[in-house]
Each structure stands twice: as C-alpha cells, then as structure tokens.
Design a protein around this motif. Structure first.
Motif, PDB file in Angstrom:
ATOM      1  N   ILE A 103     -20.894  33.032  23.110  1.00 27.25           N
ATOM      2  CA  ILE A 103     -21.644  34.273  23.139  1.00 27.25           C
ATOM      3  C   ILE A 103     -22.300  34.454  24.431  1.00 27.25           C
ATOM      4  N   TYR A 104     -22.097  35.470  25.155  1.00 26.91           N
ATOM      5  CA  TYR A 104     -22.918  35.782  26.256  1.00 26.91           C
ATOM      6  C   TYR A 104     -23.670  37.245  26.355  1.00 26.91           C
ATOM      7  N   ALA A 105     -24.689  37.245  27.016  1.00 24.65           N
ATOM      8  CA  ALA A 105     -25.510  38.643  27.182  1.00 24.65           C
ATOM      9  C   ALA A 105     -24.636  39.370  28.116  1.00 24.65           C
ATOM     10  N   HIS A 106     -24.761  40.650  28.091  1.00 18.75           N
ATOM     11  CA  HIS A 106     -24.545  41.632  28.852  1.00 18.75           C
ATOM     12  C   HIS A 106     -24.431  41.204  30.144  1.00 18.75           C
ATOM     13  N   ASN A 107     -25.418  40.375  30.745  1.00 12.36           N
ATOM     14  CA  ASN A 107     -25.388  40.036  32.188  1.00 12.36           C
ATOM     15  C   ASN A 107     -24.864  38.753  32.451  1.00 12.36           C
ATOM     16  N   GLY A 108     -24.101  38.229  31.542  1.00  8.53           N
ATOM     17  CA  GLY A 108     -23.410  37.053  31.511  1.00  8.53           C
ATOM     18  C   GLY A 108     -24.062  35.698  31.260  1.00  8.53           C
ATOM     19  N   ASP A 109     -25.383  35.806  30.942  1.00  5.32           N
ATOM     20  CA  ASP A 109     -25.907  34.584  30.559  1.00  5.32           C
ATOM     21  C   ASP A 109     -25.320  34.044  29.159  1.00  5.32           C
ATOM     22  N   ASN A 110     -25.038  32.828  29.379  1.00  3.70           N
ATOM     23  CA  ASN A 110     -24.652  31.988  27.996  1.00  3.70           C
ATOM     24  C   ASN A 110     -25.555  31.968  26.881  1.00  3.70           C
ATOM     25  N   LEU A 111     -25.400  32.564  25.697  1.00  5.08           N
ATOM     26  CA  LEU A 111     -26.487  32.483  24.798  1.00  5.08           C
ATOM     27  C   LEU A 111     -26.199  31.517  23.605  1.00  5.08           C
ATOM     28  N   TYR A 112     -25.148  31.243  23.486  1.00  7.19           N
ATOM     29  CA  TYR A 112     -24.550  30.363  22.381  1.00  7.19           C
ATOM     30  C   TYR A 112     -23.300  29.747  22.633  1.00  7.19           C
ATOM     31  N   SER A 113     -22.900  28.472  22.128  1.00  2.00           N
ATOM     32  CA  SER A 113     -21.722  28.026  22.140  1.00  2.00           C
ATOM     33  C   SER A 113     -21.540  27.130  20.850  1.00  2.00           C
ATOM     34  N   ILE A 114     -20.191  27.257  20.398  1.00  2.00           N
ATOM     35  CA  ILE A 114     -19.915  26.259  19.082  1.00  2.00           C
ATOM     36  C   ILE A 114     -18.432  26.036  19.291  1.00  2.00           C
ATOM     37  N   SER A 115     -17.947  25.056  18.572  1.00  2.00           N
ATOM     38  CA  SER A 115     -16.497  24.439  18.453  1.00  2.00           C
ATOM     39  C   SER A 115     -16.296  24.476  17.153  1.00  2.00           C
ATOM     40  N   GLU A 116     -14.871  23.888  16.980  1.00  2.00           N
ATOM     41  CA  GLU A 116     -14.417  23.908  15.733  1.00  2.00           C
ATOM     42  C   GLU A 116     -15.157  22.553  14.951  1.00  2.00           C
ATOM     43  N   ARG A 117     -15.485  21.694  15.972  1.00  2.00           N
ATOM     44  CA  ARG A 117     -16.031  20.313  15.311  1.00  2.00           C
ATOM     45  C   ARG A 117     -17.574  20.608  14.560  1.00  2.00           C
ATOM     46  N   VAL A 118     -18.198  21.532  14.804  1.00  2.00           N
ATOM     47  CA  VAL A 118     -19.415  21.706  14.368  1.00  2.00           C
ATOM     48  C   VAL A 118     -19.633  22.930  13.585  1.00  2.00           C
ATOM     49  N   ALA A 119     -18.446  23.795  13.541  1.00  2.00           N
ATOM     50  CA  ALA A 119     -18.462  24.811  12.802  1.00  2.00           C
ATOM     51  C   ALA A 119     -18.366  24.784  11.268  1.00  2.00           C
ATOM     52  N   LEU A 120     -18.825  25.528  10.523  1.00  2.00           N
ATOM     53  CA  LEU A 120     -18.769  25.177   8.907  1.00  2.00           C
ATOM     54  C   LEU A 120     -17.476  25.087   8.503  1.00  2.00           C
ATOM     55  N   GLU A 121     -16.819  24.090   8.017  1.00  2.00           N
ATOM     56  CA  GLU A 121     -15.580  23.939   7.433  1.00  2.00           C
ATOM     57  C   GLU A 121     -14.530  24.143   8.637  1.00  2.00           C
TER      58      GLU A 121
END
Length: 197
Positions: A103-121
């Motif tokens: 997830i990125y802010a309007h200006n391109g800053d990365n705010l959050y990252s996730i992958s299937e390994r840490v996602a719920l189920e």
C-alpha cells in the motif's frame, strides 16, 4: 593553459545547460508519478492490470508503456482508493502460492507490505483506513467475522499494488484467476461500523 581554460569553460556551459533542462523537465515528471499513471488506467476503486494487454471488455485495463519495468514472471495489478468516505476493503476470493501486496500513499511512499506467508490463512484481505475509521470498524463493524487484516494509514488517498508470481507457464491461468479476483472497493457500512442501530 588556454586549452585548460577552454575545457573548464565548456564544462561550465554544459553543466548550466543540463541544469536548465532539468528545471524545465520537472513539471512533466511531476505529472507522471505512479498515482497519475494509474489514474489514466481507471477510476478510484477499479482494479487495473499493469503491463499486460487484454481485450477492452475485460475489467482489468491494459497498461500503457508508462510503467518502465514489468517482470514477465509476475502478474501485477493495482487500484487507487480514497478514505474520505470511510475505509477501503482490498481482497481476493482466490488463493495462490506466492503474492505480495503493498500500500502506497498518494505521493508514492510505501506505507504497508504483506505477503501470503504472513497474511491470515494466506488470503489477501485488507481493511485500510485511518486509525479512527479502523477503531470504529473494530468496535461497531462486522469485519471481525472475516479474517481481515486492518491497516492504518495517515493519508486520505493511496493505492495498492499486488504482484503474483507465475512459477511456470502451465500455472499462469491459475495465477491469472487470482489476479482477476483482486477487488478494491469502499467498505460496506456493516464492515465500517457506520450503520445506525
């Protein structure tokens, strides 16, 4: 000595020309950030495919050459969202072996990252909002009924990118089905906790 002064003078004039060209190029580059390129592909809350041509009738728009590097070993999708009227829900009904979402802010800053390994189920299911919106959703909403990962962000606008690995060409249809199922929409009043009793 004259040749040295000539070389220095040519170097200074060349540096001046380069700096002037950069100053004039800045406005054009400012209008060509990721948010602007995605906005040319589709409206808010529409999932678009990056770097892949598809028929016009498909819900994922084709990408122009504005995205410089698209790895053919991945299928990339993105969507822009706004939190002005409440949180956004970003999810997929399908599962696949490897995906990452950022997830990125309007200006391109990365705010959050996730992958299937840490996602719920191993599922892509995010409820994105401001801290206040997520508090309301946690207390009053129905998001606790489904395995949704709450993501608090500071701004009002942002975009999500999802990259899905295609381990072999024989698996591309299954990976493509996951990418096509990525949904980006405003949270329902029940999910956001804004329904009146």
């Amino acid at each position: 000595m004259g040749k040295l002064l000539l070389a220095i003078l040519v170097g200074l004039v060349g540096a001046g020309i380069v700096h002037i060209a950069i100053v004039f190029a800045i406005p054009g580059q400012a209008d060509n950030d990721a948010w602007s390129r995605l906005s040319r592909l589709g409206p808010l809350f529409q999932t678009v495919r990056i770097g892949f041509e598809e028929p016009e009738s498909d819900r994922h728009a084709a990408s122009p050459a504005g995205f410089v590097f698209v790895d053919p070993a991945f299928i990339d999708v993105a969507c822009r969202f706004s939190l002005k009227n409440g949180p956004a829900r970003l999810f997929s009904d399908e599962k696949t072996r490897f995906w990452t979402a950022s997830i990125y802010a309007h200006n391109g800053d990365n705010l959050y990252s996730i992958s299937e390994r840490v996602a719920l189920e191993g599922r892509l299911d995010l409820l994105v909002g401001t801290s206040e919106q997520l508090d309301l959703a946690r207390i009053e909403g129905s998001s606790g009924d489904i395995p949704t990962v709450p993501v608090a962000v500071a701004g009002q606008d942002g975009y999500l990118t999802v990259r899905v690995l295609v381990p072999s060409e024989s698996e591309r249809p299954f990976v493509d089905r996951f990418a096509r199922s990525v949904t980006c929409r405003p949270a329902t009043p029940e999910e956001a906790g804004t329904t009146e009793p």
